[in-house]
Design an enzyme around this catalytic site. Structure first.
Site, PDB file in Angstrom:
ATOM      1  N   CYS A 165       0.782  -7.427  11.857  1.00 30.45           N
ATOM      2  CA  CYS A 165       1.020  -7.548  13.304  1.00 30.45           C
ATOM      3  C   CYS A 165       0.277  -8.731  13.909  1.00 30.45           C
ATOM      4  O   CYS A 165       0.074  -8.791  15.125  1.00 30.45           O
ATOM      5  CB  CYS A 165       0.647  -6.266  14.015  1.00 30.45           C
ATOM      6  SG  CYS A 165       1.777  -4.909  13.648  1.00 30.45           S
ATOM      7  N   ASP A 219      -9.244  -9.896   8.814  1.00 25.07           N
ATOM      8  CA  ASP A 219      -8.739  -8.546   8.493  1.00 25.07           C
ATOM      9  C   ASP A 219      -9.765  -7.432   8.726  1.00 25.07           C
ATOM     10  O   ASP A 219      -9.392  -6.347   9.133  1.00 25.07           O
ATOM     11  CB  ASP A 219      -8.269  -8.503   7.038  1.00 25.07           C
ATOM     12  CG  ASP A 219      -7.338  -7.333   6.747  1.00 25.07           C
ATOM     13  OD1 ASP A 219      -6.342  -7.153   7.478  1.00 25.07           O
ATOM     14  OD2 ASP A 219      -7.599  -6.582   5.788  1.00 25.07           O
ATOM     15  N   ARG A 243       2.260 -12.120  -0.670  1.00 23.92           N
ATOM     16  CA  ARG A 243       0.956 -12.522  -0.119  1.00 23.92           C
ATOM     17  C   ARG A 243       0.348 -13.694  -0.871  1.00 23.92           C
ATOM     18  O   ARG A 243       0.700 -13.971  -2.005  1.00 23.92           O
ATOM     19  CB  ARG A 243      -0.010 -11.333  -0.193  1.00 23.92           C
ATOM     20  CG  ARG A 243       0.497 -10.108   0.586  1.00 23.92           C
ATOM     21  CD  ARG A 243      -0.548  -9.541   1.485  1.00 23.92           C
ATOM     22  NE  ARG A 243       0.024  -8.542   2.379  1.00 23.92           N
ATOM     23  CZ  ARG A 243      -0.496  -8.230   3.559  1.00 23.92           C
ATOM     24  NH1 ARG A 243      -1.583  -8.836   3.994  1.00 23.92           N
ATOM     25  NH2 ARG A 243       0.066  -7.317   4.315  1.00 23.92           N
ATOM     26  N   SER A 296      -1.332  -3.544  10.270  1.00 23.21           N
ATOM     27  CA  SER A 296      -0.951  -4.450   9.193  1.00 23.21           C
ATOM     28  C   SER A 296       0.301  -5.237   9.566  1.00 23.21           C
ATOM     29  O   SER A 296       1.251  -4.681  10.125  1.00 23.21           O
ATOM     30  CB  SER A 296      -0.689  -3.651   7.918  1.00 23.21           C
ATOM     31  OG  SER A 296      -1.848  -2.928   7.578  1.00 23.21           O
ATOM     32  N   ARG A 326       0.849  -1.196   0.000  1.00 22.99           N
ATOM     33  CA  ARG A 326       0.000   0.000   0.000  1.00 22.99           C
ATOM     34  C   ARG A 326       0.886   1.247   0.000  1.00 22.99           C
ATOM     35  O   ARG A 326       2.002   1.228   0.506  1.00 22.99           O
ATOM     36  CB  ARG A 326      -0.895   0.025   1.235  1.00 22.99           C
ATOM     37  CG  ARG A 326      -2.060  -0.951   1.184  1.00 22.99           C
ATOM     38  CD  ARG A 326      -2.942  -0.860   2.414  1.00 22.99           C
ATOM     39  NE  ARG A 326      -2.251  -1.317   3.596  1.00 22.99           N
ATOM     40  CZ  ARG A 326      -1.702  -0.530   4.522  1.00 22.99           C
ATOM     41  NH1 ARG A 326      -1.785   0.799   4.421  1.00 22.99           N
ATOM     42  NH2 ARG A 326      -1.094  -1.041   5.558  1.00 22.99           N
ATOM     43  N   TYR A 357      -1.206  -3.665  -7.286  1.00 19.96           N
ATOM     44  CA  TYR A 357      -0.936  -4.424  -6.068  1.00 19.96           C
ATOM     45  C   TYR A 357      -2.118  -4.434  -5.094  1.00 19.96           C
ATOM     46  O   TYR A 357      -2.627  -3.374  -4.716  1.00 19.96           O
ATOM     47  CB  TYR A 357       0.311  -3.875  -5.331  1.00 19.96           C
ATOM     48  CG  TYR A 357       0.488  -4.618  -4.032  1.00 19.96           C
ATOM     49  CD1 TYR A 357       1.084  -5.874  -4.031  1.00 19.96           C
ATOM     50  CD2 TYR A 357      -0.056  -4.137  -2.850  1.00 19.96           C
ATOM     51  CE1 TYR A 357       1.159  -6.613  -2.869  1.00 19.96           C
ATOM     52  CE2 TYR A 357       0.016  -4.872  -1.680  1.00 19.96           C
ATOM     53  CZ  TYR A 357       0.624  -6.114  -1.699  1.00 19.96           C
ATOM     54  OH  TYR A 357       0.675  -6.857  -0.560  1.00 19.96           O
ATOM     55  N   HIS A 408     -10.610  -2.548  11.221  1.00 20.87           N
ATOM     56  CA  HIS A 408      -9.491  -3.382  10.752  1.00 20.87           C
ATOM     57  C   HIS A 408      -9.261  -4.483  11.791  1.00 20.87           C
ATOM     58  O   HIS A 408      -8.278  -4.452  12.535  1.00 20.87           O
ATOM     59  CB  HIS A 408      -8.255  -2.488  10.599  1.00 20.87           C
ATOM     60  CG  HIS A 408      -7.102  -3.128   9.880  1.00 20.87           C
ATOM     61  ND1 HIS A 408      -5.814  -2.649   9.991  1.00 20.87           N
ATOM     62  CD2 HIS A 408      -7.032  -4.185   9.036  1.00 20.87           C
ATOM     63  CE1 HIS A 408      -4.999  -3.382   9.241  1.00 20.87           C
ATOM     64  NE2 HIS A 408      -5.710  -4.320   8.659  1.00 20.87           N
ATOM     65  N   LYS A 414      -9.575  -2.593   1.519  1.00 21.23           N
ATOM     66  CA  LYS A 414      -9.320  -1.437   2.374  1.00 21.23           C
ATOM     67  C   LYS A 414     -10.110  -0.210   1.908  1.00 21.23           C
ATOM     68  O   LYS A 414     -10.595   0.567   2.721  1.00 21.23           O
ATOM     69  CB  LYS A 414      -7.817  -1.142   2.443  1.00 21.23           C
ATOM     70  CG  LYS A 414      -7.002  -2.261   3.111  1.00 21.23           C
ATOM     71  CD  LYS A 414      -7.534  -2.575   4.452  1.00 21.23           C
ATOM     72  CE  LYS A 414      -6.992  -3.748   5.232  1.00 21.23           C
ATOM     73  NZ  LYS A 414      -5.690  -4.255   5.145  1.00 21.23           N
TER      74      LYS A 414
HETATM   75  P1  GTP Z   1      -2.250  -7.780   7.402  1.00 20.35           P
HETATM   76  O1  GTP Z   1      -2.746  -8.838   6.459  1.00 20.35           O
HETATM   77  O2  GTP Z   1      -1.177  -6.934   6.796  1.00 20.35           O
HETATM   78  O3  GTP Z   1      -3.340  -6.937   7.955  1.00 20.35           O
HETATM   79  O4  GTP Z   1      -1.433  -8.545   8.582  1.00 20.35           O
HETATM   80  P2  GTP Z   1      -1.909  -9.411   9.847  1.00 20.35           P
HETATM   81  O5  GTP Z   1      -2.234  -8.497  10.969  1.00 20.35           O
HETATM   82  O6  GTP Z   1      -2.947 -10.390   9.442  1.00 20.35           O
HETATM   83  O7  GTP Z   1      -0.551 -10.169  10.254  1.00 20.35           O
HETATM   84  P3  GTP Z   1      -0.140 -11.710  10.111  1.00 20.35           P
HETATM   85  O8  GTP Z   1      -0.966 -12.615  10.960  1.00 20.35           O
HETATM   86  O9  GTP Z   1      -0.057 -12.035   8.665  1.00 20.35           O
HETATM   87  O10 GTP Z   1       1.324 -11.678  10.749  1.00 20.35           O
HETATM   88  C1  GTP Z   1       2.333 -10.840  10.261  1.00 20.35           C
HETATM   89  C2  GTP Z   1       3.684 -11.257  10.784  1.00 20.35           C
HETATM   90  O11 GTP Z   1       3.685 -11.276  12.210  1.00 20.35           O
HETATM   91  C3  GTP Z   1       4.105 -12.642  10.317  1.00 20.35           C
HETATM   92  O12 GTP Z   1       5.444 -12.593   9.908  1.00 20.35           O
HETATM   93  C4  GTP Z   1       3.944 -13.486  11.551  1.00 20.35           C
HETATM   94  O13 GTP Z   1       4.851 -14.564  11.550  1.00 20.35           O
HETATM   95  C5  GTP Z   1       4.195 -12.510  12.704  1.00 20.35           C
HETATM   96  N1  GTP Z   1       3.436 -12.906  13.913  1.00 20.35           N
HETATM   97  C6  GTP Z   1       2.118 -13.181  13.981  1.00 20.35           C
HETATM   98  N2  GTP Z   1       1.739 -13.543  15.243  1.00 20.35           N
HETATM   99  C7  GTP Z   1       2.866 -13.463  15.994  1.00 20.35           C
HETATM  100  C8  GTP Z   1       3.133 -13.710  17.381  1.00 20.35           C
HETATM  101  O14 GTP Z   1       2.258 -14.054  18.176  1.00 20.35           O
HETATM  102  N3  GTP Z   1       4.417 -13.505  17.805  1.00 20.35           N
HETATM  103  C9  GTP Z   1       5.408 -13.109  16.948  1.00 20.35           C
HETATM  104  N4  GTP Z   1       6.627 -12.935  17.440  1.00 20.35           N
HETATM  105  N5  GTP Z   1       5.194 -12.888  15.631  1.00 20.35           N
HETATM  106  C10 GTP Z   1       3.940 -13.049  15.149  1.00 20.35           C
HETATM  107  C1  SPV Z   2      -2.885  -4.578   5.194  1.00 20.58           C
HETATM  108  O1  SPV Z   2      -1.908  -3.933   4.769  1.00 20.58           O
HETATM  109  O2  SPV Z   2      -3.429  -4.324   6.301  1.00 20.58           O
HETATM  110  C2  SPV Z   2      -3.416  -5.709   4.405  1.00 20.58           C
HETATM  111  C3  SPV Z   2      -2.930  -5.899   3.032  1.00 20.58           C
HETATM  112  O3  SPV Z   2      -4.278  -6.432   4.883  1.00 20.58           O
HETATM  113  S1  SPV Z   2      -3.642  -4.788   1.900  1.00 20.58           S
HETATM  114  O4  SPV Z   2      -4.806  -5.410   1.306  1.00 20.58           O
HETATM  115  O5  SPV Z   2      -2.622  -4.518   0.879  1.00 20.58           O
HETATM  116  O6  SPV Z   2      -4.033  -3.579   2.578  1.00 20.58           O
HETATM  117 MN    MN Z   3      -4.846  -5.744   7.012  1.00 18.32          MN
END
Ligand code: GTP
Ligand code: SPV
Ligand code: MN
Length: 586
Positions: free
Chosen positions: A252, A277, A370, A250, A70, A199, A228, A208
């Site tokens: 996290c 999400d 992704r 994002s 983004r 993208y 979110h 979003k």
């Molecule tokens: P978006 O799709 O961007 O909104 O991201 P998201 O909030 O769904 O994050 P996602 O679950 O894909 O995790 C993102 C990163 O954080 C990955 O590299 C995970 O491995 C890491 N991660 C997720 N949960 C944990 C956790 O409990 N501890 C740690 N240390 N890392 C974590």
């Molecule tokens: C985020 O960045 O929080 C995502 C991926 O879930 S995107 O759809 O690119 O915003």
């Molecule tokens: Mn997201």
């Protein structure tokens, strides 16, 4: 023409006249049409079809090198006045932005096909659902929208022949010129215009752009919340299920938490995924808040998705999935990423399209690479996933990446304090947006990049919502990312996060007491089950510690951030800051 709706036809005529495509194709959503579109994309080299045995129905896609996340600095909220967009959004007067964009869109689809993608965010027939219509010159967008939303004739049926209640979504990849890239929103016109990107979040306009930026504005005017947030159902050994929504910025950990697999010692618990999400939340007639996931798939971060970290996400990607910017293994037409199962392939092609070997000095997959996977592939998808009424929330959880300040978990004193906690969240930036990674910034409700109106008014809307419901969910804050002095994570995270969710649920059931602290209610030492974990009492104390001097420092940052909202900052938030300060100074 699959519809006679005059508003739809007017929008399509306007788009066709300006974009000047050679062909116009209505997407009906049929399997046959989508298959032939994918076949054409493969024939043109836009997509690579992956190993039909190992990854049936899966495709590989690479974006332009300058187009991998983004772009917050190119994202605009074009309300009639700057004040309505607020201090945290980029703004330009609608007339000026329309003029700028129309010049860029003029003839942008000459020599190309314009696809018309009607889609529903939410399930057909649900009172939560919203319709959008996206015009695009990208087959990648059409195929991804098919996974992420409910597309085709069903959306036109939901809209009907007379309603103008749909979001007009314009997209063209144009020249992929990063200097003229725009992701723009006109909330008052229910219109989104995106150009010069191919993208994810920039171009899958249901996600979003509609489901958060436009929907948050609609929610403010119509009395609901677009957030979110993941939504999960936590089932205890007796079979009772409690629903939790959680907002983390994002990359996290939302997808990971939503699909959590319990550690061995807590095997009798189960997590059901409702969403990973986005949550649309409405007050119900029973005095509770009810939530739906408006999406139909997962656009998840690939790196570090593995059998160890998130087997449910991995399983979801085994068929009918599109992989973007991961590593491609031409030896068996499969994909790989850093932190995936198994050894890296010996001779591969990286996300840039260059030759790559395990000893290469750059990552094979982009950190924000992704997968786009259908929700129905997920082994733990909730039986309530398509319930048009949604699920009732027992708890709302906020969280982010904080190496120091925030403890593992704490609970808000009440709704207004919880809203303050959400409004003062902060997190280290990630690769999900272009720009520096690892910088702490304030990210209220994980919505900083996604709020479609003045965030001060958004805080007020949250405060108001609490007054409307007799039984609001309890509010919590978590931090899986606290580090020791050597920079190592103190908490194991992932499946073990269930131990914290269990404490949260036991608080919503009034089963355990908590200790009041300056920042909120903390767990009693024995109320978080750490059996079987390699964590000492000292480490646990560190995880739950509240360091007043760090918090007073943080409060300075909160005050500075809040001052930007001027008269739009609710008095209640100012009061909460003062109360926090006096508690910290006690
Ligand atoms: P978006 O799709 O961007 O909104 O991201 P998201 O909030 O769904 O994050 P996602 O679950 O894909 O995790 C993102 C990163 O954080 C990955 O590299 C995970 O491995 C890491 N991660 C997720 N949960 C944990 C956790 O409990 N501890 C740690 N240390 N890392 C974590
Ligand atoms: C985020 O960045 O929080 C995502 C991926 O879930 S995107 O759809 O690119 O915003
Ligand atoms: Mn997201």
């Amino acid at each position: 023409m699959p519809t006679n709706n005059p508003y739809v036809l007017k929008f399509i005529k306007e788009a066709t006249d300006l974009l000047n495509p050679d062909n116009v194709v209505w997407i009906d959503g049929s399997k046959a049409q989508l298959k032939s579109l994918a076949d054409d994309a493969v024939a043109d080299g836009e997509l690579i079809e992956l190993n039909a045995e190992k990854l049936p129905g899966c495709y590989y896609y690479r974006t332009a090198l300058n187009d991998v996340a983004r772009v917050e600095d190119r994202t605009f909220i074009c309300t009639p006045t700057k004040d309505e967009a607020g201090p945290t959004n980029n703004w330009l007067a609608p007339d000026e932005m329309y003029a700028r964009l129309k010049a860029l869109y003029n003839g942008a689809m000459k020599g190309r096909t314009m696809y018309i993608v009607p889609f529903i965010m939410g399930v057909k027939g649900s009172s939560f659902s919203k319709v959008g219509i996206e015009v695009t010159d990208s087959r990648y967008v059409v195929l991804n929208m098919n996974i992420m939303t409910r597309i085709g004739d069903q959306a036109l049926e939901q809209l009907g022949e007379e309603s103008d209640d749909f979001t007009k979504c314009w997209h063209s990849v144009a020249e992929l010129n990063a200097d003229e890239r725009y992701i723009t929103h006109f909330p008052q016109d229910n219109t989104i215009m995106s150009i010069n990107s191919g993208y994810g979040g920039n171009v899958l306009l249901g996600k979003k752009c509609l489901a958060l930026r436009i929907a948050s504005y609609l929610g403010k005017t119509e009395g609901w919340l677009a957030e979110h947030m993941l939504i999960l159902g936590l089932q205890n050994p007796k079979g009772d299920i409690k629903y939790i929504a959680a907002a983390f910025p994002s990359a996290c950990g939302k997808t990971n938490l939503a699909m959590l697999i319990p550690p061995k010692i807590l095997q009798d618990y189960k997590v059901w995924t409702v969403g990973d999400d986005i949550a649309w939340i409405r007050p119900g007639s029973d005095g509770r808040l009810w939530a739906v996931n408006p999406e139909n798939g997962f656009f998840g971060v690939a790196p570090f998705t593995s059998t160890k970290t998130n087997p449910n996400a991995l399983e979801s990607t085994k068929r009918d999935t599109i992989f973007t910017n991961v590593l491609f293994n031409p030896e068996d037409n499969t994909v790989w990423w850093e932190g995936a199962d198994g050894e890296p392939p010996a001779n591969a092609i990286d996300w840039r399209g260059n030759e790559w070997h395990p000893d290469s000095s750059t990552p094979g997959a982009h950190p924000n690479s992704r997968f786009t996977a259908p929700a129905k592939n997920c082994p733990c998808i909730s039986p309530e996933f398509e319930n048009p009424a949604g699920v009732p929330l027992s708890a709302i959880v906020f969280g982010g990446r904080r190496a120091k300040t925030a403890p593992l978990v704490y609970e808000a004193f009440d709704w207004n304090h919880g809203v303050f906690i959400g409004s003062s969240m902060a997190s280290e930036t990630t690769a999900a947006a272009a720009g520096a990674v690892g910088v702490v910034r304030r990210d209220p409700f994980a919505m900083l990049p996604f709020c479609g109106y003045n965030m001060g008014e958004y805080f007020a809307h949250w405060l108001e919502t609490g007054k409307k419901v007799a039984n609001p969910p309890k509010i919590f804050h978590v931090n899986w990312f606290k580090k020791d002095d050597n920079g190592k994570f103190l908490w194991p995270g992932f499946g073990d996060n269930l131990r914290v969710l269990n404490w949260i649920v036991s608080r919503t059931n009034n089963e355990v007491e908590a200790d009041a602290s300056a920042i909120g209610l903390l767990p009693k030492a024995d109320d978080i089950n750490i059996d079987g974990l390699d964590i000492t009492d000292g480490q646990m104390a560190e995880l739950l510690k509240v360091d007043s001097s760090l918090w007073l420092e943080d409060l300075k940052g909160i005050r500075e951030f809040m001052s930007r909202f001027g008269e739009h900052l609710p008095l209640e938030i100012a009061k909460q800051m003062d109360e926090l300060e006096s508690r910290l100074n006690k």
